[in-house]
Design a protein around this motif. Structure first.
Motif, PDB file in Angstrom:
ATOM      1  N   LYS A   1      43.500 -47.879  24.217  1.00  9.20           N
ATOM      2  CA  LYS A   1      44.914 -47.500  24.040  1.00  9.20           C
ATOM      3  C   LYS A   1      45.556 -48.379  22.962  1.00  9.20           C
ATOM      4  O   LYS A   1      46.306 -47.899  22.117  1.00  9.20           O
ATOM      5  CB  LYS A   1      45.694 -47.714  25.336  1.00  9.20           C
TER       6      LYS A   1
ATOM      7  N   PHE B   1      44.927 -47.542  19.354  1.00 14.27           N
ATOM      8  CA  PHE B   1      45.773 -46.462  18.831  1.00 14.27           C
ATOM      9  C   PHE B   1      47.222 -46.914  18.672  1.00 14.27           C
ATOM     10  O   PHE B   1      47.904 -46.519  17.738  1.00 14.27           O
ATOM     11  CB  PHE B   1      45.654 -45.212  19.709  1.00 14.27           C
TER      12      PHE B   1
ATOM     13  N   ASN C   1      47.178 -48.854  15.417  1.00 18.05           N
ATOM     14  CA  ASN C   1      46.847 -48.078  14.212  1.00 18.05           C
ATOM     15  C   ASN C   1      47.892 -47.036  13.860  1.00 18.05           C
ATOM     16  O   ASN C   1      48.033 -46.652  12.729  1.00 18.05           O
ATOM     17  CB  ASN C   1      45.511 -47.343  14.384  1.00 18.05           C
ATOM     18  N   ASN C   2      48.566 -46.537  14.867  1.00 16.36           N
ATOM     19  CA  ASN C   2      49.452 -45.393  14.605  1.00 16.36           C
ATOM     20  C   ASN C   2      50.904 -45.741  14.822  1.00 16.36           C
ATOM     21  O   ASN C   2      51.618 -45.025  15.492  1.00 16.36           O
ATOM     22  CB  ASN C   2      49.071 -44.219  15.511  1.00 16.36           C
TER      23      ASN C   2
ATOM     24  N   SER D   1      52.929 -44.768  17.948  1.00 13.49           N
ATOM     25  CA  SER D   1      53.029 -43.474  18.613  1.00 13.49           C
ATOM     26  C   SER D   1      52.060 -42.504  17.965  1.00 13.49           C
ATOM     27  O   SER D   1      52.180 -42.160  16.797  1.00 13.49           O
ATOM     28  CB  SER D   1      54.474 -43.001  18.599  1.00 13.49           C
ATOM     29  N   GLU D   2      51.070 -42.131  18.747  1.00 14.09           N
ATOM     30  CA  GLU D   2      49.997 -41.271  18.260  1.00 14.09           C
ATOM     31  C   GLU D   2      50.466 -39.812  18.336  1.00 14.09           C
ATOM     32  O   GLU D   2      50.860 -39.352  19.397  1.00 14.09           O
ATOM     33  CB  GLU D   2      48.778 -41.483  19.162  1.00 14.09           C
TER      34      GLU D   2
ATOM     35  N   HIS E   1      49.260 -35.844  17.093  1.00 13.11           N
ATOM     36  CA  HIS E   1      48.245 -35.002  16.441  1.00 13.11           C
ATOM     37  C   HIS E   1      48.868 -33.651  16.105  1.00 13.11           C
ATOM     38  O   HIS E   1      49.555 -33.069  16.939  1.00 13.11           O
ATOM     39  CB  HIS E   1      47.060 -34.766  17.392  1.00 13.11           C
TER      40      HIS E   1
ATOM     41  N   HIS F   1      52.002 -34.936  21.499  1.00 14.07           N
ATOM     42  CA  HIS F   1      52.503 -36.302  21.700  1.00 14.07           C
ATOM     43  C   HIS F   1      51.904 -36.826  23.008  1.00 14.07           C
ATOM     44  O   HIS F   1      52.473 -36.629  24.081  1.00 14.07           O
ATOM     45  CB  HIS F   1      54.037 -36.307  21.807  1.00 14.07           C
TER      46      HIS F   1
ATOM     47  N   ASN G   1      51.565 -39.729  24.493  1.00  8.75           N
ATOM     48  CA  ASN G   1      52.242 -40.711  25.350  1.00  8.75           C
ATOM     49  C   ASN G   1      53.185 -40.068  26.349  1.00  8.75           C
ATOM     50  O   ASN G   1      53.423 -40.592  27.431  1.00  8.75           O
ATOM     51  CB  ASN G   1      53.056 -41.714  24.507  1.00  8.75           C
TER      52      ASN G   1
ATOM     53  N   ARG H   1      40.709 -36.251  19.144  1.00  8.59           N
ATOM     54  CA  ARG H   1      40.135 -37.463  18.546  1.00  8.59           C
ATOM     55  C   ARG H   1      38.693 -37.214  18.087  1.00  8.59           C
ATOM     56  O   ARG H   1      38.128 -38.029  17.368  1.00  8.59           O
ATOM     57  CB  ARG H   1      40.160 -38.613  19.551  1.00  8.59           C
TER      58      ARG H   1
END
Length: 229
Positions: free
Chosen positions: A119, A122, A125-126, A129-130, A132, A140, A142, A168
Motif C-alpha cells: 500500500k 502506491f 508513488n502516486n 492517491s492511486e 486508474h 479510485h 481508496n 495493476r
C-alpha cells in the motif's frame, strides 16, 4: 530509517496492539494508537494518518461507525479493517461505509507488514492517491468507487480488490488461484465458484454488455485477463 508514513492502530486488545505497534515502529513507521472508537474518530480527524488499522469490534463505537463518520467528514486516506471472522467481510461489503481494505485476524505479522508495504509503495508513488483510468471510467481504490462519465458506482471491498489487481496487471492472464490468494488472503478457504460470482457482479458494474465482456475476459481453463486496450 523513517518511512514518513503515519499509521494509527485502533485495537482494544492491548497485547495485540502492543505487538503491532512494536513491529510497525521497527519497520520505520510513525505509529499512533488507541483502543476506543470515540477516541479514534477524534484522532483520525486531528492527526490525519496515512493509514488507519481499525478493529471491527470496539468499545464506544464500532469500527464500521468510526469509518462511516470520518468518511462523511472528508477523511480519504486508507482505512484497513481488522476482522476476526472471514464472514464479516461480507458485512463490510453490505454497509459500504468506506473501508479501503481488510485483514483477517489472527494475522501473521509478516503478512500484515507485506500488505502495508504494498500500500505504501502506491501511496509514495502516486502522490497519495492511486487512480486508474480505463475506457470511460475512473477507479479510485481508496474510496472503492468507480466513476463513469462523472456518475458514481460503488464497489464492495472484494470487487475493489479484484478490479485493482487487474488494473495493476493489465493484459496479463491471471489464474484463479493467484486471484483468490490476492483477494481473500493466504488463510482463506474460499472456492472458485465464489470468485466467479464476484467476477460476474463486477462485470455488471464495468461492462457495457456483461454477457459479452470486453474488459474482463475469461481465459478458459485458466482464469481471467483484463483487456486494458
Amino acid at each position: 530509517m523513517s518511512k514518513g508514513i503515519k499509521i494509527l492502530i485502533v485495537e482494544d486488545d492491548e497485547n495485540l496492539r502492543f505487538l503491532v505497534v512494536h513491529r510497525l515502529k521497527s519497520e520505520g513507521y510513525e505509529v499512533l494508537e488507541n483502543g476506543d472508537g470515540e477516541l479514534a474518530v477524534k484522532t483520525i480527524l486531528e492527526e490525519k494518518p496515512d493509514i488507519v488499522l481499525l478493529d471491527w469490534m470496539l468499545p464506544g463505537k464500532q469500527g464500521s461507525a468510526v469509518c462511516e463518520e470520518v468518511r462523511q467528514k472528508g477523511f480519504e486516506n486508507l482505512i484497513i479493517m481488522m476482522t476476526a471472522k472471514a464472514q464479516d467481510v461480507d458485512k463490510i461489503d453490505a454497509y459500504n461505509f468506506g473501508v479501503s481494505d481488510y485483514v483477517a485476524k489472527p494475522f501473521n505479522m509478516d503478512v500484515l507488514v507485506a500488505m502495508l508495504e504494498s500500500k505504501v509503495k502506491f501511496l509514495l508513488n502516486n502522490d497519495r492517491s492511486e487512480i486508474h483510468r480505463f475506457g470511460d471510467m475512473e477507479h479510485h481504490p481508496n474510496i472503492h468507487t468507480l466513476y463513469r462519465n462523472g456518475r458514481k458506482i460503488e464497489l464492495t471491498i472484494l470487487e475493489n480488490r479484484i478490479l485493482l489487481y487487474f488494473l495493476r496487471n493489465p493484459n496479463k492472464v491471471i489464474n484463479r488461484d493467484e486471484l483468490m490468494l490476492v483477494v481473500w488472503g493466504y488463510n482463506s478457504d474460499v472456492n472458485t465458484r465464489t470468485l466467479d460470482m464476484h467476477i460476474v457482479r463486477l462485470r455488471k458494474k464495468i461492462e457495457l454488455n456483461p454477457d459479452n465482456p470486453q474488459l474482463l475476459q475469461t481465459v478458459r481453463g485458466i482464469g481471467y485477463r483484463f483487456n486494458a486496450g
